[in-house]
Design an enzyme around this catalytic site. Structure first.
Site, PDB file in Angstrom:
ATOM      1  N   SER A 171       0.855  -1.196   0.000  1.00  0.00           N
ATOM      2  CA  SER A 171       0.000   0.000   0.000  1.00  0.00           C
ATOM      3  C   SER A 171       0.887   1.240   0.000  1.00  0.00           C
ATOM      4  O   SER A 171       2.019   1.210   0.508  1.00  0.00           O
ATOM      5  CB  SER A 171      -0.860   0.011   1.266  1.00  0.00           C
ATOM      6  OG  SER A 171      -1.467   1.267   1.439  1.00  0.00           O
ATOM      7  N   TYR A 184      -0.948  -0.880  10.509  1.00  0.00           N
ATOM      8  CA  TYR A 184      -1.216  -1.361   9.144  1.00  0.00           C
ATOM      9  C   TYR A 184      -0.128  -0.841   8.193  1.00  0.00           C
ATOM     10  O   TYR A 184       0.450  -1.612   7.406  1.00  0.00           O
ATOM     11  CB  TYR A 184      -2.603  -0.883   8.708  1.00  0.00           C
ATOM     12  CG  TYR A 184      -2.911  -1.076   7.244  1.00  0.00           C
ATOM     13  CD1 TYR A 184      -3.271  -2.319   6.746  1.00  0.00           C
ATOM     14  CD2 TYR A 184      -2.858   0.007   6.349  1.00  0.00           C
ATOM     15  CE1 TYR A 184      -3.562  -2.496   5.392  1.00  0.00           C
ATOM     16  CE2 TYR A 184      -3.154  -0.164   5.008  1.00  0.00           C
ATOM     17  CZ  TYR A 184      -3.502  -1.405   4.527  1.00  0.00           C
ATOM     18  OH  TYR A 184      -3.784  -1.579   3.194  1.00  0.00           O
ATOM     19  N   LYS A 188       2.791  -2.824   5.891  1.00  0.00           N
ATOM     20  CA  LYS A 188       2.943  -2.665   4.442  1.00  0.00           C
ATOM     21  C   LYS A 188       4.373  -2.225   4.087  1.00  0.00           C
ATOM     22  O   LYS A 188       4.886  -2.570   3.027  1.00  0.00           O
ATOM     23  CB  LYS A 188       1.907  -1.659   3.917  1.00  0.00           C
ATOM     24  CG  LYS A 188       0.459  -2.163   4.042  1.00  0.00           C
ATOM     25  CD  LYS A 188       0.239  -3.437   3.244  1.00  0.00           C
ATOM     26  CE  LYS A 188      -1.211  -3.833   3.095  1.00  0.00           C
ATOM     27  NZ  LYS A 188      -1.412  -5.016   2.254  1.00  0.00           N
TER      28      LYS A 188
HETATM   29  P1  NAP Z   1     -11.591  -6.093  -0.324  1.00  0.00           P
HETATM   30  O1  NAP Z   1     -12.235  -5.549  -1.541  1.00  0.00           O
HETATM   31  O2  NAP Z   1     -12.240  -5.812   0.979  1.00  0.00           O
HETATM   32  O3  NAP Z   1     -11.431  -7.669  -0.562  1.00  0.00           O
HETATM   33  C1  NAP Z   1     -10.973  -8.451   0.428  1.00  0.00           C
HETATM   34  C2  NAP Z   1     -10.811  -9.875  -0.096  1.00  0.00           C
HETATM   35  O4  NAP Z   1      -9.991 -10.545   0.825  1.00  0.00           O
HETATM   36  C3  NAP Z   1     -12.110 -10.660  -0.161  1.00  0.00           C
HETATM   37  O5  NAP Z   1     -12.052 -11.530  -1.263  1.00  0.00           O
HETATM   38  C4  NAP Z   1     -12.107 -11.441   1.159  1.00  0.00           C
HETATM   39  O6  NAP Z   1     -12.940 -12.575   1.006  1.00  0.00           O
HETATM   40  C5  NAP Z   1     -10.612 -11.748   1.273  1.00  0.00           C
HETATM   41  N1  NAP Z   1     -10.025 -11.951   2.590  1.00  0.00           N
HETATM   42  C6  NAP Z   1     -10.125 -11.182   3.685  1.00  0.00           C
HETATM   43  N2  NAP Z   1      -9.371 -11.683   4.686  1.00  0.00           N
HETATM   44  C7  NAP Z   1      -8.761 -12.797   4.214  1.00  0.00           C
HETATM   45  C8  NAP Z   1      -7.864 -13.753   4.748  1.00  0.00           C
HETATM   46  N3  NAP Z   1      -7.432 -13.682   6.013  1.00  0.00           N
HETATM   47  N4  NAP Z   1      -7.448 -14.769   3.950  1.00  0.00           N
HETATM   48  C9  NAP Z   1      -7.871 -14.876   2.690  1.00  0.00           C
HETATM   49  N5  NAP Z   1      -8.725 -14.001   2.119  1.00  0.00           N
HETATM   50  C10 NAP Z   1      -9.164 -12.982   2.869  1.00  0.00           C
HETATM   51  O7  NAP Z   1     -10.065  -5.585  -0.160  1.00  0.00           O
HETATM   52  P2  NAP Z   1      -9.120  -4.780  -1.170  1.00  0.00           P
HETATM   53  O8  NAP Z   1      -9.310  -3.331  -0.955  1.00  0.00           O
HETATM   54  O9  NAP Z   1      -9.251  -5.332  -2.531  1.00  0.00           O
HETATM   55  O10 NAP Z   1      -7.677  -5.109  -0.558  1.00  0.00           O
HETATM   56  C11 NAP Z   1      -6.808  -6.035  -1.165  1.00  0.00           C
HETATM   57  C12 NAP Z   1      -5.383  -5.642  -0.845  1.00  0.00           C
HETATM   58  O11 NAP Z   1      -5.109  -4.328  -1.318  1.00  0.00           O
HETATM   59  C13 NAP Z   1      -5.009  -5.638   0.634  1.00  0.00           C
HETATM   60  O12 NAP Z   1      -3.702  -6.144   0.779  1.00  0.00           O
HETATM   61  C14 NAP Z   1      -5.003  -4.167   0.998  1.00  0.00           C
HETATM   62  O13 NAP Z   1      -4.147  -3.871   2.075  1.00  0.00           O
HETATM   63  C15 NAP Z   1      -4.477  -3.578  -0.300  1.00  0.00           C
HETATM   64  N6  NAP Z   1      -4.788  -2.165  -0.469  1.00  0.00           N
HETATM   65  C16 NAP Z   1      -6.067  -1.749  -0.631  1.00  0.00           C
HETATM   66  C17 NAP Z   1      -6.302  -0.390  -0.805  1.00  0.00           C
HETATM   67  C18 NAP Z   1      -7.676   0.153  -1.010  1.00  0.00           C
HETATM   68  O14 NAP Z   1      -7.816   1.410  -1.009  1.00  0.00           O
HETATM   69  N7  NAP Z   1      -8.687  -0.667  -1.222  1.00  0.00           N
HETATM   70  C19 NAP Z   1      -5.247   0.529  -0.797  1.00  0.00           C
HETATM   71  C20 NAP Z   1      -3.958   0.045  -0.618  1.00  0.00           C
HETATM   72  C21 NAP Z   1      -3.739  -1.299  -0.465  1.00  0.00           C
HETATM   73  P3  NAP Z   1     -13.513 -13.429   2.269  1.00  0.00           P
HETATM   74  O15 NAP Z   1     -14.309 -12.478   3.087  1.00  0.00           O
HETATM   75  O16 NAP Z   1     -14.315 -14.531   1.644  1.00  0.00           O
HETATM   76  O17 NAP Z   1     -12.288 -13.932   2.972  1.00  0.00           O
END
Ligand code: NAP
Length: 281
Positions: A171, A184, A188
């Site tokens: 991130s 968090y 990262k």
């Molecule tokens: P998201 O849309 O909330 O999706 C989360 C996904 O992770 C779902 O498929 C969920 O499915 C699964 N999940 C949650 N906990 C898990 C675990 N312990 N083991 C396996 N699967 C798990 O999240 P996202 O925003 O796409 O985030 C994905 C990545 O991007 C993360 O590493 C996050 O830190 C990074 N990121 C996101 C943002 C942002 O603004 N969105 C910014 C920077 C970085 P289930 O509920 O079925 O497990």
């Protein structure tokens, strides 16, 4: 109030052009013959990455904690004619991680690409000095330790691939800590270190290791940020050069590129996908 703009392309148009290429019998996609695992890939950024790898020719294993989410994701990806399977994997559980790798090998015979995307943030809106040990441990177990252990588990297979690629999803918060989400951000930052350290050791085995560092991307995970319309609009105005919130698809093409031969001399890199948020020189 200004409308939040959408990206200039649609995933539907990408699917249609890929289908046309296939139909014309000219298919030589950049990830043809590759097998990929994407963790936490039933929605959000992980799902978009899995879909894009699949559209670019890879066979994909999707996973997350809940079977019903896995089933839905597999169904959606099959609609796009992607060669896909799915299974439950809570990345914090050793048994699940081992099964994810083993089942991929059993089903598809090899592994070329690992995208480690899962993360949690149970300590939201708390000053760093008040973070609990339990919350800290959870963040580091899932975000850092599980990423390392998955890479370790995948390593013998990636080595056999002779074209292995790992992408850790970190991130922008790893560079610029978010206020009141310090633990968090530190987890990262640790992924940047993991990327660099592994890339140095695994280059000799032709395994490349890179890192994606997204900014604010519109998913469930980040809903606390973008649901606050006034705050997000002021953030877009002040911090973003591209005046819209990011979409999961904005993160997907670059991961596909990093896993492809077009990136054959790129390793140990951290690629920011932030719409231009100032984070490093
Ligand atoms: P998201 O849309 O909330 O999706 C989360 C996904 O992770 C779902 O498929 C969920 O499915 C699964 N999940 C949650 N906990 C898990 C675990 N312990 N083991 C396996 N699967 C798990 O999240 P996202 O925003 O796409 O985030 C994905 C990545 O991007 C993360 O590493 C996050 O830190 C990074 N990121 C996101 C943002 C942002 O603004 N969105 C910014 C920077 C970085 P289930 O509920 O079925 O497990």
């Amino acid at each position: 109030m200004k409308q939040i703009q959408r990206p200039m392309f649609s995933i539907r148009s990408l699917v249609m052009s890929v289908r046309k290429i296939h139909a014309a019998g000219k298919s030589s996609l950049r990830l043809d013959e590759r097998v990929a695992i994407v963790t936490a890939s039933t929605e959000g950024i992980g799902f978009a990455i899995a879909r894009r790898l699949g559209l670019d020719g890879a066979t994909v294993m999707v996973s997350s904690r809940k079977q019903q989410n896995v089933d839905k994701a597999v169904e959606k990806l099959k609609e796009d004619s992607i060669n896909v399977a799915g299974m439950v994997c809570h990345v914090g559980k050793e048994e699940d991680r081992k099964q994810l790798i083993q089942e991929t090998i059993n089903k598809f015979g090899k592994l070329d690409i690992l995208v480690s995307n899962a993360a949690v943030n149970p300590i939201l809106d708390v000053p760093l000095v008040e973070a609990t040990e339990k919350g800290w441990d959870k963040i580091f177990d899932v975000n850092v330790k599980a990423s390392f252990l998955l890479a370790k588990e995948a390593y013998p297979h990636l080595k056999n691939s002779n074209n292995g690629s790992i992408v850790f999803v970190s991130s922008v918060a790893g560079f610029s800590p978010l206020s009141r989400s310090g633990a968090y951000g530190i987890s990262k930052t640790a992924l940047f270190g993991l990327t660099r350290a592994l890339s140095v050791e695994l280059g000799v085995e032709n395994i490349r290791v890179n890192c994606l560092a997204p900014g604010i991307i519109q998913t469930r995970f980040s809903s606390a940020f973008w649901m606050n319309k006034a705050a997000i609009e002021s953030d877009i105005e002040r911090q973003l050069s591209i005046k819209r919130i990011g979409q999961p698809e904005d993160c997907a093409g670059i991961v596909s590129l990093l896993c492809s031969d077009d990136a054959s001399y790129i390793t140990g890199e951290i690629i920011l996908v932030t719409g231009g948020v100032a984070s490093r020189l």
